[in-house]
Design an enzyme around this catalytic site. Structure first.
Site, PDB file in Angstrom:
ATOM      1  CG  ASP A  45     -20.210 -49.539  24.861  1.00 45.63           C
ATOM      2  OD1 ASP A  45     -20.446 -48.389  24.425  1.00 45.63           O
ATOM      3  OD2 ASP A  45     -20.571 -50.575  24.292  1.00 45.63           O
TER       4      ASP A  45
ATOM      5  CG  HIS B  16     -24.158 -50.715  27.482  1.00 49.16           C
ATOM      6  ND1 HIS B  16     -24.301 -51.214  26.214  1.00 49.16           N
ATOM      7  CD2 HIS B  16     -23.061 -51.336  27.995  1.00 49.16           C
ATOM      8  CE1 HIS B  16     -23.328 -52.097  25.973  1.00 49.16           C
ATOM      9  NE2 HIS B  16     -22.577 -52.199  27.040  1.00 49.16           N
TER      10      HIS B  16
ATOM     11  CG  HIS C 126     -22.725 -55.177  30.649  1.00 54.55           C
ATOM     12  ND1 HIS C 126     -22.077 -56.275  30.120  1.00 54.55           N
ATOM     13  CD2 HIS C 126     -22.406 -54.144  29.836  1.00 54.55           C
ATOM     14  CE1 HIS C 126     -21.393 -55.899  29.050  1.00 54.55           C
ATOM     15  NE2 HIS C 126     -21.572 -54.621  28.857  1.00 54.55           N
TER      16      HIS C 126
ATOM     17  CG  HIS D 282     -15.045 -51.237  26.580  1.00 48.51           C
ATOM     18  ND1 HIS D 282     -14.465 -51.683  25.407  1.00 48.51           N
ATOM     19  CD2 HIS D 282     -16.261 -51.833  26.656  1.00 48.51           C
ATOM     20  CE1 HIS D 282     -15.305 -52.527  24.819  1.00 48.51           C
ATOM     21  NE2 HIS D 282     -16.388 -52.641  25.538  1.00 48.51           N
TER      22      HIS D 282
END
Ligand SMILES: [Zn+2]
Length: 237
Positions: free
Chosen positions: A49, A103, A107, A197
């Protein structure tokens, strides 16, 4: 006294249920979410991510290519605009087909956002990914897993499947690579969607080298335990 207490208890339970839906990445309360693969068999799924990221994405792609392991990258639209060449490298995959996911653009914690903002966040990131990579993303993951009823609707409009995850290992706190590797090894189980991540949701150039350095060992450990790596597309009904 009991009569007075009961509505309060019922109210607290309802608030608890809604909070569970907002904060739990795999809760179906606000629409269907895929949080794990089939528990039969030995397949696991790597997901990254918050990238693309100049400190880690390329090293992660190299490690995946060297081991012929597919993964999914849930990208932040703003980071795709800053580092379009990195996003393209993910799409090219160096011989491995990686899934590219949305995503959000910035964020954003979507559980406190309204429908217009949510649509804007998803559509803007969608456009950034299509422009940079030429690929239409088909999967979405909410930042922190936080959702509300409008998130599923916005995701469906774009034709997305919504993904949660089975476990994370707090690699974003940058523990040593060996510690990241150990945490993944001890939590691994059949069907697990593993959250890692390659980027930092709030810092486009945040340091994610520990995760990149941990990855070859994570792959080796999983294979030694008899696991194979799958693609999230297998899990899309
Ligand atoms: Zn994130």
């Amino acid at each position: 006294m009991i009569g007075l207490l009961l509505p309060a208890v019922a109210g607290a339970a309802a608030v608890g249920t809604v909070a569970m839906g907002a904060y739990h990445p795999n809760s179906p309360l606000f629409g269907p979410v895929i949080g794990r693969g089939p528990p039969a068999g030995r397949r696991v799924y790597l997901t990254f991510d918050d990238g693309p990221n100049p400190t880690a994405t390329e090293a992660i792609l190299d490690a995946l290519a060297a081991a012929a392991v597919p993964a999914a990258f849930f990208m932040v639209g703003d980071h795709v605009r800053r580092f379009p060449a990195l996003a393209r490298r993910v799409a090219s995959g160096a011989g491995v087909r990686h899934e590219i996911g949305n995503h959000t653009e910035h964020h954003v914690k979507l559980h406190v956002a309204g429908p217009a903002r949510i649509r804007q966040e998803l559509e803007s990131a969608h456009r950034a990914i299509v422009d940079a990579t030429g690929r239409r993303p088909r999967v979405f993951r909410a930042p922190h897993g936080y959702r509300n009823p409008f998130v599923g609707r916005a995701a469906r409009r774009l034709g997305y499947r919504v993904f949660g995850w089975t476990f994370g290992v707090w690699d974003s706190d940058r523990p040593m690579p060996d510690e990241i590797r150990r945490r993944v090894r001890t939590k691994l189980r059949p069907g697990a969607i593993v959250l890692l991540h390659d980027g930092d949701g709030y810092d486009p150039a945040g340091d994610r080298r520990p995760t990149a350095h941990a990855l070859p060992g994570i792959i080796a450990d999983a294979r030694a335990l008899g696991y194979e790596f799958g693609s999230l597309t297998e899990l899309c009904p």
